[in-house]
Motif scaffolding. Structure first.
Motif, PDB file in Angstrom:
ATOM      1  N   THR A   3       0.685  -1.366   0.018  1.00  0.00           N
ATOM      2  CA  THR A   3      -0.085  -0.146  -0.039  1.00  0.00           C
ATOM      3  C   THR A   3       0.709   1.308  -0.211  1.00  0.00           C
ATOM      4  O   THR A   3       2.027   1.304   0.593  1.00  0.00           O
ATOM      5  CB  THR A   3      -0.982  -0.062   1.239  1.00  0.00           C
TER       6      THR A   3
ATOM      7  N   PRO B 177      -0.307   3.815   5.194  1.00  0.00           N
ATOM      8  CA  PRO B 177       0.184   2.852   3.864  1.00  0.00           C
ATOM      9  C   PRO B 177       1.725   2.268   4.645  1.00  0.00           C
ATOM     10  O   PRO B 177       2.240   2.921   5.209  1.00  0.00           O
ATOM     11  CB  PRO B 177       0.505   4.094   2.939  1.00  0.00           C
TER      12      PRO B 177
ATOM     13  N   GLY C 241      -0.701   9.465  -7.916  1.00  0.00           N
ATOM     14  CA  GLY C 241      -0.963   8.386  -7.103  1.00  0.00           C
ATOM     15  C   GLY C 241      -1.609   7.325  -7.758  1.00  0.00           C
ATOM     16  O   GLY C 241      -1.086   5.995  -7.594  1.00  0.00           O
TER      17      GLY C 241
ATOM     18  N   VAL D 273      -3.570   2.146  -2.968  1.00  0.00           N
ATOM     19  CA  VAL D 273      -3.556   3.207  -2.034  1.00  0.00           C
ATOM     20  C   VAL D 273      -4.189   3.127  -0.871  1.00  0.00           C
ATOM     21  O   VAL D 273      -5.281   2.387  -0.589  1.00  0.00           O
ATOM     22  CB  VAL D 273      -4.087   4.546  -2.911  1.00  0.00           C
ATOM     23  N   ASP D 274      -3.472   3.776   0.309  1.00  0.00           N
ATOM     24  CA  ASP D 274      -3.983   3.751   1.733  1.00  0.00           C
ATOM     25  C   ASP D 274      -3.823   4.931   2.359  1.00  0.00           C
ATOM     26  O   ASP D 274      -2.774   5.464   2.515  1.00  0.00           O
ATOM     27  CB  ASP D 274      -3.290   2.401   2.519  1.00  0.00           C
ATOM     28  N   PHE D 275      -4.929   5.611   2.655  1.00  0.00           N
ATOM     29  CA  PHE D 275      -4.912   7.004   3.390  1.00  0.00           C
ATOM     30  C   PHE D 275      -4.742   6.983   4.923  1.00  0.00           C
ATOM     31  O   PHE D 275      -4.841   7.906   5.352  1.00  0.00           O
ATOM     32  CB  PHE D 275      -6.427   7.528   2.717  1.00  0.00           C
TER      33      PHE D 275
ATOM     34  N   GLN E  36       0.719   5.641  -0.202  1.00  0.00           N
ATOM     35  CA  GLN E  36       0.072   7.268  -0.224  1.00  0.00           C
ATOM     36  C   GLN E  36       1.055   8.249  -0.964  1.00  0.00           C
ATOM     37  O   GLN E  36       2.182   8.264  -0.483  1.00  0.00           O
ATOM     38  CB  GLN E  36      -0.517   7.694   1.111  1.00  0.00           C
TER      39      GLN E  36
ATOM     40  N   ASN F  17      -1.812  14.916  -5.968  1.00  0.00           N
ATOM     41  CA  ASN F  17      -2.006  13.464  -5.255  1.00  0.00           C
ATOM     42  C   ASN F  17      -2.768  12.683  -5.802  1.00  0.00           C
ATOM     43  O   ASN F  17      -1.995  11.445  -6.070  1.00  0.00           O
ATOM     44  CB  ASN F  17      -2.467  14.002  -3.972  1.00  0.00           C
TER      45      ASN F  17
ATOM     46  N   LEU G 131       5.042   5.926   1.830  1.00  0.00           N
ATOM     47  CA  LEU G 131       4.477   7.288   1.735  1.00  0.00           C
ATOM     48  C   LEU G 131       5.494   8.261   0.609  1.00  0.00           C
ATOM     49  O   LEU G 131       6.678   8.115   1.189  1.00  0.00           O
ATOM     50  CB  LEU G 131       4.141   8.069   3.087  1.00  0.00           C
TER      51      LEU G 131
END
Length: 432
Positions: free
Chosen positions: A89, A146, A130, A141-143, A91, A126, A149
């Motif tokens: 993952t 992650p 992204g 993606v993981d907000f 971000q 972003n 980063l």
């Protein structure tokens, strides 16, 4: 004003690319990229005015100064920055150039648009970069938390890659009475192994009061397998150095900093640890875990079951022992901070429950006692009274001084319930 009139006002403010045009209306229409939205709005304005215009090349845009054409380039740079790093993952965050943000503010002001509206430049950056990073690296993606980063500093033209820690959960059994749970640096030399220009006599130059620990036997193989920079060991409480941890073991998490490999074979890792620990420590149930597991382990306030071998300074009979154990069974215990830990813990009175206490006399001066107590109950002091700091105590009830000669932790109760939530674990390749 209608969206068409607003779009006309933006178009009339000099060369504005499709992405910057569309971005001003991102909160008023959906389902398109900003570039697609801007192109559609530009065509609508031309049709309404019957006045075709030359398309605006992104490089000529006075708002973004051509940056809306660089999404692919920045995505490639980000992907190159994690070459050789295993992750699932990510971000993306962006530090936008102040000039572009000021241009955007001036555009909205000149076009008569509300100050708050549309989408900020860095939000589009972003998202668009992204999406491309995800495709290039085959990751999601993981907000929230992650694995990686990416911070894009557009003005400085730099990509900062932050690789977040990885976590391995398991349970350990400590089968030796001569090792602590965690590293124990020498206090006299502060872990350097040297004092006054010579080897420290307190630690024989090793830098450690104990050359081995559960941490030193468990963490290095995990750190090596994940190719990280450093590691931290987090246990669900700890046992005394001279106490064994038996039964199903004590929960722990090893946190690996900046791992290049995030998905090791945990079954093979478990076998390796058990082989190299050479009977001093055993681990089981190794699983890849999430960041939240660290707090869950550290905050676990489980009850524990102990077996203690007790020696009495004077002979007692079985009736005296059983009467005393019956008094302790289910009793509420008040304990002042024990003398043996007073140098590192604040003085206070703790109240804990002894849920179940039983035992048998082996001879006139020796007994085996089993105690199921609330988390934080000091077992050695429950037996000895610690010069009256613990009330009631076995020594006080039998009327004879006594102390624990061997202590084993048989079970850490409740850990199965605390750690069964699948959201706290990550599937390894062999589980998928």
């Amino acid at each position: 004003m209608s969206i068409l009139e607003d779009a006309r006002a933006v178009v009339e403010n000099g060369p504005v690319c499709d992405a910057c045009l569309g971005r001003q209306f991102a909160d008023r229409s959906f389902g398109l990229t900003n570039a697609e939205r801007g192109k559609a709005l530009r065509v609508s304005v031309e049709l309404a005015d019957d006045d075709p215009h030359e398309p605006v090349e992104t490089e000529e845009c006075w708002v973004c100064e051509g940056l809306s054409a660089t999404f692919d380039e920045w995505a490639r740079r980000a992907a190159d920055g994690v070459a050789g790093v295993e992750f699932g993952t990510y971000q993306v965050g962006t530090r936008a150039p102040p000039l572009v943000e000021e241009n955007e503010r001036l555009l909205r002001e000149s076009a008569g648009l509300e100050e708050e509206g549309g989408e900020p430049f860095k939000a589009e950056f972003n998202r668009e970069v992204g999406k491309r990073v995800g495709r290039l690296t085959d990751t999601e993606v993981d907000f929230e938390r992650p694995d990686v980063l990416f911070v894009l500093d557009v003005e400085d033209e730099s990509v900062d890659v932050q690789v977040n820690p990885a976590f391995v959960y398991g349970r350990y059994r400590k089968l030796s009475r001569e090792i602590p749970q965690t590293e124990w640096p020498c206090r006299e030399c502060n872990g350097t192994g040297r004092r006054g220009g010579d080897d420290c006599i307190h630690c024989d130059g090793t830098g450690y009061m104990y050359e081995e620990s559960v941490e030193q036997l468990v963490s290095p193989p995990i750190l090596e397998a994940m190719d990280g920079d450093d590691s931290s060991f987090h246990g669900a409480g700890r046992e005394d150095i001279d106490a064994k941890m038996l039964g199903t073991g004590r929960p722990f998490v090893v946190e690996v900093k900046h791992p290049k490999k995030r998905f090791p074979d945990v079954e093979a890792l478990e076998e390796e640890i058990n082989e190299t620990a050479d009977g001093k420590v055993e681990v089981e149930g190794l699983r890849l875990a999430t960041y939240d597991m660290v707090e869950r382990v550290k905050e676990l306030d489980a009850s524990k079951t102990y077996q203690a071998r007790v020696q009495f300074d004077e002979p007692i009979d079985d009736e005296t022992l059983q009467d005393a154990l019956a008094e302790l069974d289910g009793a509420t215990i008040e304990q002042n901070t024990p003398e043996r830990v007073s140098h590192r813990r604040a003085a206070k009175t703790r109240v804990r429950e002894a849920y179940a206490v039983s035992g048998e006399l082996e001879d006139e001066t020796h007994a085996t006692v089993e105690i199921h107590g609330e988390g934080g109950l000091y077992i050695k002091e429950l037996v000895s009274s610690d010069e009256g700091r613990t009330e009631p105590s076995l020594a006080g009830l039998v009327g004879v001084p006594c102390h624990v000669t061997e202590l084993d932790v048989l079970a850490v109760e409740g850990e199965d319930e605390a750690f069964e939530d699948p959201d706290f674990f990550i599937e390894s390749d062999d589980e998928k």
